[in-house]
Write a protein that holds these residues in place. Structure first.
Motif, short mmCIF file in Angstrom:
data_model
loop_
_atom_site.label_atom_id
_atom_site.label_comp_id
_atom_site.label_asym_id
_atom_site.label_seq_id
_atom_site.Cartn_x
_atom_site.Cartn_y
_atom_site.Cartn_z
N TRP A 26 8.68 -5.98 -1.76
CA TRP A 26 8.81 -6.32 -3.07
C TRP A 26 8.91 -4.85 -3.81
O TRP A 26 8.34 -3.90 -3.40
CB TRP A 26 7.64 -6.87 -3.67
N VAL A 27 9.83 -4.80 -4.64
CA VAL A 27 10.18 -3.58 -5.50
C VAL A 27 10.19 -3.60 -7.17
O VAL A 27 10.29 -4.93 -7.40
CB VAL A 27 11.49 -2.92 -5.07
N ILE A 28 9.86 -2.73 -7.79
CA ILE A 28 9.83 -2.81 -9.23
C ILE A 28 11.11 -3.15 -9.66
O ILE A 28 12.29 -2.62 -9.42
CB ILE A 28 9.24 -1.59 -9.60
N ASP A 29 10.94 -3.95 -10.56
CA ASP A 29 12.20 -4.56 -11.34
C ASP A 29 12.01 -3.65 -12.73
O ASP A 29 11.41 -4.09 -13.63
CB ASP A 29 12.44 -6.05 -11.76
N ARG A 30 12.93 -2.58 -12.54
CA ARG A 30 12.80 -1.77 -14.11
C ARG A 30 13.58 -2.18 -15.11
O ARG A 30 13.44 -1.73 -16.07
CB ARG A 30 13.49 -0.32 -13.61
N ASP A 31 14.23 -3.20 -14.96
CA ASP A 31 14.79 -4.03 -16.17
C ASP A 31 13.80 -4.99 -16.77
O ASP A 31 14.25 -5.90 -17.95
CB ASP A 31 16.24 -4.69 -15.66
N SER A 32 12.57 -5.41 -16.19
CA SER A 32 11.69 -6.49 -16.63
C SER A 32 11.06 -5.94 -17.99
O SER A 32 10.44 -4.60 -17.93
CB SER A 32 10.66 -6.59 -15.44
N PRO A 33 11.08 -6.96 -18.97
CA PRO A 33 10.17 -6.52 -20.13
C PRO A 33 8.83 -6.08 -19.68
O PRO A 33 8.19 -5.18 -20.43
CB PRO A 33 10.26 -7.65 -20.84
N ALA A 34 8.18 -6.75 -18.86
CA ALA A 34 6.76 -6.40 -18.36
C ALA A 34 6.60 -5.07 -17.85
O ALA A 34 5.80 -4.38 -18.29
CB ALA A 34 6.33 -7.46 -17.57
N TYR A 35 7.24 -4.52 -17.07
CA TYR A 35 7.31 -3.31 -16.37
C TYR A 35 7.77 -2.19 -17.63
O TYR A 35 6.91 -1.24 -17.68
CB TYR A 35 8.64 -3.11 -15.57
#
Length: 73
Positions: A26-35
């Motif tokens: 699993w990798v970070i979703d840098r487009d995620s509003p939570a991120y």
């Protein structure tokens, strides 16, 4: 981007026999509003800490000494 092609039972058995094991990454979703919200929160905390203690950079430089300085060959 879709999922990768699934392995056949034979392909899976061959890889397992060669000593491979399946894993899920699993990798970070840098487009995620939570991120993005978490990044903003952390950056605000860093900026506030700098405002509360403007001498922190000098303290860190004294603490680290020449740890990251280039060494002579």
């Amino acid at each position: 981007m879709g999922r990768p092609k699934e392995l056949t039972t034979e392909q899976r058995a061959e890889l397992l026999a060669k000593g491979w094991r399946p894993i899920e990454v699993w990798v970070i979703d840098r487009d995620s509003p939570a991120y993005r919200a978490e990044v903003d929160r952390e950056l605000d905390a860093i900026a506030e800490a700098d405002r509360n203690d403007p001498g922190i950079d000098d303290w860190i430089i004294q603490l680290r000494g020449n740890l990251w300085d280039d060494e002579e060959p």
